[in-house]
Design a protein around this motif. Structure first.
Motif, mmCIF file in Angstrom:
data_model
loop_
_atom_site.group_PDB
_atom_site.id
_atom_site.type_symbol
_atom_site.label_atom_id
_atom_site.label_comp_id
_atom_site.label_asym_id
_atom_site.label_seq_id
_atom_site.Cartn_x
_atom_site.Cartn_y
_atom_site.Cartn_z
ATOM 1 N N LYS A 115 42.999 42.172 30.496
ATOM 2 C CA LYS A 115 42.093 43.238 30.919
ATOM 3 C C LYS A 115 40.862 42.671 31.637
ATOM 4 C CE LYS A 115 43.996 46.948 28.871
ATOM 5 N NZ LYS A 115 44.407 48.170 29.589
ATOM 6 N N ARG A 116 40.264 43.507 32.437
ATOM 7 C CA ARG A 116 38.968 43.222 33.059
ATOM 8 C C ARG A 116 37.903 43.964 32.255
ATOM 9 N NH1 ARG A 116 36.349 42.215 38.223
ATOM 10 N NH2 ARG A 116 34.742 43.776 38.696
ATOM 11 N N VAL A 117 36.875 43.237 31.824
ATOM 12 C CA VAL A 117 35.769 43.827 31.071
ATOM 13 C C VAL A 117 34.516 43.733 31.929
ATOM 14 C CG1 VAL A 117 34.297 43.660 29.026
ATOM 15 C CG2 VAL A 117 36.756 43.241 28.829
ATOM 16 N N VAL A 118 33.878 44.879 32.179
ATOM 17 C CA VAL A 118 32.600 44.870 32.892
ATOM 18 C C VAL A 118 31.498 45.172 31.885
ATOM 19 C CG1 VAL A 118 33.570 45.449 35.130
ATOM 20 C CG2 VAL A 118 32.868 47.294 33.601
ATOM 21 N N ALA A 165 23.956 35.192 25.928
ATOM 22 C CA ALA A 165 24.669 35.115 24.651
ATOM 23 C C ALA A 165 25.796 36.138 24.592
ATOM 24 C CB ALA A 165 23.698 35.325 23.493
ATOM 25 N N THR A 166 25.546 37.336 25.058
ATOM 26 C CA THR A 166 26.588 38.367 25.050
ATOM 27 C C THR A 166 27.733 37.987 25.971
ATOM 28 O OG1 THR A 166 24.890 40.043 24.628
ATOM 29 C CG2 THR A 166 27.038 40.820 25.379
ATOM 30 N N MET A 167 27.410 37.506 27.160
ATOM 31 C CA MET A 167 28.451 37.107 28.101
ATOM 32 C C MET A 167 29.269 35.942 27.557
ATOM 33 S SD MET A 167 28.616 39.040 30.749
ATOM 34 C CE MET A 167 29.466 38.008 31.949
ATOM 35 N N ALA A 168 28.600 34.995 26.917
ATOM 36 C CA ALA A 168 29.321 33.850 26.353
ATOM 37 C C ALA A 168 30.309 34.310 25.277
ATOM 38 C CB ALA A 168 28.321 32.851 25.769
ATOM 39 N N MET A 169 29.879 35.262 24.451
ATOM 40 C CA MET A 169 30.773 35.773 23.410
ATOM 41 C C MET A 169 31.968 36.508 24.011
ATOM 42 S SD MET A 169 30.067 38.599 20.447
ATOM 43 C CE MET A 169 30.449 39.912 21.618
ATOM 44 N N VAL A 204 32.996 40.366 33.694
ATOM 45 C CA VAL A 204 32.075 40.463 34.826
ATOM 46 C C VAL A 204 30.811 41.182 34.374
ATOM 47 C CG1 VAL A 204 31.692 41.396 37.136
ATOM 48 C CG2 VAL A 204 33.947 40.513 36.495
ATOM 49 N N GLU A 205 29.673 40.562 34.619
ATOM 50 C CA GLU A 205 28.413 41.246 34.325
ATOM 51 C C GLU A 205 28.000 42.046 35.545
ATOM 52 O OE1 GLU A 205 23.904 40.477 32.590
ATOM 53 O OE2 GLU A 205 25.168 38.762 33.100
#
Length: 962
Positions: free
Chosen positions: A853-856, A871-875, A885-886
């Motif tokens: 899946k792609r998570v934005v 930290a959120t992106m790393a998790m 993707v942020e």
């Protein structure tokens, strides 16, 4: 300087009848437009926001009849005081910001002068084109402002200055008539000269003026080419067509008022690569410039240690520290642009070898890809703002000798002597700028509230003016003359050429209506200084602590008006400005309004002014300004304090009491659920609620959950872990979204933690946002007392509540040592879970439904302001098989209770529609959406009909079952 309002009543009425745009003569609007990014302040008589060229013509006519000057203004980022004056300000940025036509074949664009540089570049990019001049303020600088200043920027070695890219201008002349300025043949010039109009007089008289002063024009201008000073008579003296369009570029609105511009576009290079030299001193970096220039680069830019150190203090620029080697005292950015990347990288190697061979610097960083360049360029483009942040109180790095330029071959010697002048006068300065064209922006720190320092400033300005002349350089190379340098133009150009320029001004503007006091007949540079004009701050007892010089007024007056809050595009700041394009709804506008209120004899009384309340009202309190504003102007805290004083005079509205008591309301709703959810689903009840309380009926209200987090935790089988932590049971995770809290606690327990629930009360965030500061302080004090007695890290799922412990509690409970101790223990759940996965205490499945899946991810504004989203992106990136993707989607527009308020609902949706909703609409249906904030998830569902997950929930979905 202040124009008296009684004389302008007729003008105000005439403008109201004649123009379609807004007309504002109130004290607050006038104060907001009394400043630009310079050290000057002059109160205008009023402001017009023209909608089209006809409005501009009517405004100029009316002002001329009333004997009131006209001051054209774009973004108000002028550094020399060009856009302040004692007249009628015309703000072109609000409405006249349309790209009328873009012709890729002809490589031209016809734009209204309020178009922003980045806006034009974004429109031109699909055709492989761009506007050549590249200013560091490109995300808010208008084309009209660039024409007024003859701006250049970092790419001027390749692309020249704005004057080189202007084909034609539609203008309003001093008598209110209109004209098209463009290159004309001698035959056409003669035809126009025959007209009995002001335009005709220009074509009749200017050729003779040029002939009569031919020798002065040939010898009076400084030899160096990069000139943004005086009137460009040299452009009329040469062969070829008679071109008044180019002639008025750099005239600072003193000759004509431009409304439309036809500008050239240039091919946009496909690639740009950078060699970033590390040096032990600024002098060493400058000495390496000639070797760099020998490699024929596009740009050579300098940044000194002052700016580098300041960047390390800001979350916004934290990425830079990860890529630099050692602790350089200066960096030299050398760029090459073109379509052949292999050729460009070979050029980087050539620079690196040359520096190494000649002993320049101790390290050269090569940045070839955009990803490698992001952190570097973000800091380089923000040099001015970062330097401004080093100011304290009224001691600020000022622009008065920041725009000189000499031939680069003289730059090292010139800079050494420049530094000697500063040393003799006991001044320090930051150094950055364009070494490739010999222009360094050197801004000495000066306290304008100290008369002796003002005297010193002028003495330095005189010495530097003489020094630059020794090297054949220019005193104004891209920032213009304005109020800071026009005083010296007679000496710079010589009496004959200067008098010719005065004749030009009189020919174009016989009544001295258009922006008088710039370029010719200027006041002393020490008149109209901003800090000297402010009265002493009146007495005010604040409920919050403002730990800066000058207290609350000092906190607001940190704004130096560079206008970064007027940007659109990357980042968050400032969502209300993006939605309204009104100066008063930018961070800068609000800060200046607060400075005015706090300068009144009774500031507490001034806070009751409804006009001030109107200006502050649309602030979403997103806190982006705290991190993205280089000066860290914390408008959320300033607004909360101002609201509290407004309540003191006018009482607290019922809706504010309701939202301020959100924890009690949610607790009651949970206790009586599901019955408590029924009335809010009845349309009639919602309409009554909107009419009586002001809570919009257009938005679904949250559902209370009877099985709340506290009840679940009491019945939950506790896990005894190796260490204990405290979970902050905020008002939303506890009562309306307990499934998120459950997921977090289960994961933490599986990671080896004993989780204690802190559910005794509210953090005070909601009360604070409504200006209920006494209530907020009581709530904060009670929670801090409880948390101080707990163990281990303090974590939570709702960023606005969790980070209140780190930020606002310090302002509310100043002097309480427990606050710092509690703040030091605050961590994001994501940090602990990432550590647990890395240590093998949490195992993730490769076959979860998320795989493939792609998570934005959309980050919460307070999270981005306080710690960032790393930290959120790393998790999220730990989840096997997921593309994460942020989204750079700014503020969602919900802002807690803001989006529920009836009068704010439309603005809330406008903010969301700017970037967030379109970004989500562009994603396939199977894309997973994640957001850390409860408000963000509500707005995403309401504005895009997509369900957003908390990132913790997604990790829970991927964990191997126990």
């Amino acid at each position: 300087m202040t124009a008296t309002l009684p004389e302008t009543g007729d003008l105000r009425r005439a403008l109201g009848a004649a123009v379609e745009g807004e007309v504002a003569f109130d004290d607050y609007t006038r104060h907001l437009f009394s400043r630009d990014a310079s050290m000057y302040s002059i109160m205008p008589v009023g402001v017009v926001f023209p909608r089209h060229a006809g409005d501009v013509a009517e405004a100029v006519k009316a002002a001329g009849l009333a004997g009131v000057p006209v001051v054209p203004r774009g973004a108000g980022t002028s550094l020399a005081g060009q856009t302040v004056g004692p007249g009628l300000v015309l703000d072109f940025s609000r409405h006249m910001n349309q790209i009328v036509d873009l012709d890729p074949k002809a490589r031209t664009a016809l734009v209204e002068v309020g178009v922003v540089q980045d806006q034009l570049n974004q429109a031109a990019a699909p055709y492989g084109l761009m506007f050549g001049p590249d200013t560091s303020t490109s995300n808010r600088a208008t084309i009209g402002g660039m024409i007024g200043n003859n701006s250049a920027g970092s790419g001027s070695l390749t692309f020249g200055m704005t004057i080189d890219h202007v084909r034609a201008l539609d203008v309003v002349l001093a008598d209110g008539s209109t004209a098209r300025l463009e290159p004309v043949s001698e035959e056409e010039r003669a035809r126009r000269a025959a007209e009995p109009t002001l335009e005709g007089a220009l074509y009749r008289e200017l050729p003779g003026l040029v002939r009569d002063n031919a020798e002065a024009i040939a010898t009076g201008f400084p030899p160096f080419w990069r000139r943004a000073c005086g009137y460009r008579l040299d452009r009329l003296a040469g062969p070829g067509e008679f071109d008044l369009a180019k002639f008025v570029v750099g005239a600072e609105g003193t000759l004509v008022v431009a409304t439309h511009a036809l500008v050239d576009l240039v091919p946009k290079p496909r690639h740009t690569v950078y060699a970033v030299g590390h040096f032990d001193s600024t002098a060493a970096a400058i000495a390496a410039t000639e070797d760099a220039l020998a490699c024929e680069p596009a740009q050579v830019e300098l940044m000194d240690k002052t700016i580098l150190d300041l960047s390390r203090q800001k979350i916004e620029y934290a990425g830079l520290g990860d890529i630099l080697k050692g602790d350089p005292a200066a960096l030299l950015f050398v760029s090459f642009s073109g379509d052949d990347r292999d050729h460009l990288t070979a050029k980087l190697d050539e620079v690196s070898r040359s520096w190494k061979r000649n002993g320049h610097g101790y390290h050269t960083l090569l940045a070839v890809t955009p990803a490698e360049q992001t952190a570097l360029l973000k800091v380089r483009k923000s040099s001015l703002g970062l330097l401004m942040a080093a100011g304290e109180g009224t001691r600020r790095p000022l622009a008065f000798v920041e725009d000189t330029a000499v031939d680069p071959k003289h730059l090292a010697e010139y800079t050494d002597r420049f530094r000697g002048v500063l040393d003799r006068h006991g001044l320090t300065a930051g150094f950055y700028g364009h070494c490739s064209v010999g222009c360094l922006h050197i801004r000495p720190f000066v306290d304008l509230a100290d008369p002796e320092q003002v005297t010193t400033m002028r003495a330095v300005a005189v010495e530097i003016k003489d020094l630059v002349a020794e090297y054949g350089g220019v005193n104004s190379s891209e920032h213009g003359d304005g109020l800071a340098r026009s005083e010296f133009n007679r000496e710079i150009f010589g009496p004959e050429l200067y008098e010719a320029m005065r004749s030009v001004k009189h020919l174009f503007d016989p009544g001295n209506v258009l922006n008088p006091g710039k370029i010719v007949d200027a006041p002393p540079m020490t008149d109209n200084l901003r800090d000297a004009a402010l009265p002493p701050a009146g007495p005010l007892r604040t409920r919050l602590s403002f730990e800066v010089v000058g207290g609350m007024r000092g906190a607001a007056d940190r704004c130096m008006n560079i206008g970064l809050c007027r940007k659109s595009g990357p980042g968050v700041m400032c969502p209300s400005y993006v939605a309204t394009r009104q100066e008063e709804h930018s961070t800068r506008g609000r800060a200046n309004a607060l400075v005015k209120a706090l300068s009144e004899p009774d500031p507490a009384k001034a806070f009751g002014d409804e006009r001030l309340h109107e200006i502050l009202d649309l602030c979403l309190m997103c806190k982006a300004c705290k991190s993205e504003c280089p000066m860290s102007v914390d408008m959320a805290t300033l607004k909360a304090e101002a609201l509290s004083h407004h309540h003191d005079q006018h009482g607290v509205p019922l809706r504010s009491r309701i939202f301020g008591a959100i924890r009690s309301l949610n607790r009651l709703g949970s206790a009586t659920a599901p019955l408590s959810n029924l009335p809010t689903r009845v349309p009639l009840v919602r309409r009554v609620l909107e009419r009586t309380v002001g809570i919009t009926a257009a938005r679904q209200l949250p559902r209370f959950q009877r099985a709340n987090l506290i009840r679940w935790h009491k019945g939950h089988k506790k896990h005894k872990g190796r260490e204990t932590l405290t979970f902050l049971a905020d008002s939303f995770t506890t009562y309306t979204e307990p499934h998120i809290g459950k997921a977090a606690i289960e994961l933490l327990e599986r990671a080896g933690w004993t989780v204690e629930l802190a559910a005794t009360g509210c953090c005070g965030r909601s009360s604070l946002s409504k200006g209920l500061l006494d209530q907020a302080k009581a709530q904060a004090g009670a929670l801090v007392a409880h948390l101080a007695a707990t163990e281990g890290p303090i974590v939570g799922c709702e960023p606005s509540c969790l980070f209140t412990l780190r930020d606002e509690h310090r302002a509310m409970l100043a002097g309480d040592e427990r606050v710092d101790a509690v703040a030091a223990r605050v961590k994001q759940v994501e940090e602990l879970l990432t550590e647990a996965v890395g240590a093998g205490r949490l195992k993730l499945r490769a076959d979860s439904w998320l795989a493939g899946k792609r998570v934005v991810f959309h980050g919460h504004c307070h999270q981005k302001a306080e710690v960032g989203t790393a930290a959120t992106m790393a998790m999220l990136r730990l989840i096997p098989g997921v593309e994460v993707v942020e989204l750079d989607t700014g503020c969602c527009g919900m802002a807690g209770s803001f989006g529920f308020e009836a009068e704010h609902y439309e603005l809330s949706m406008t903010v969301g529609s700017d970037r967030l909703f379109p970004a989500l609409a562009a994603e396939p249906e199977e894309t997973v959406v994640a957001a850390t904030g409860v408000s963000c998830r509500q707005q995403i569902f309401h504005g895009s009909a997509r369900q957003a997950w908390h990132p913790i929930e997604l990790l829970r979905e991927a964990v191997v079952p126990s």
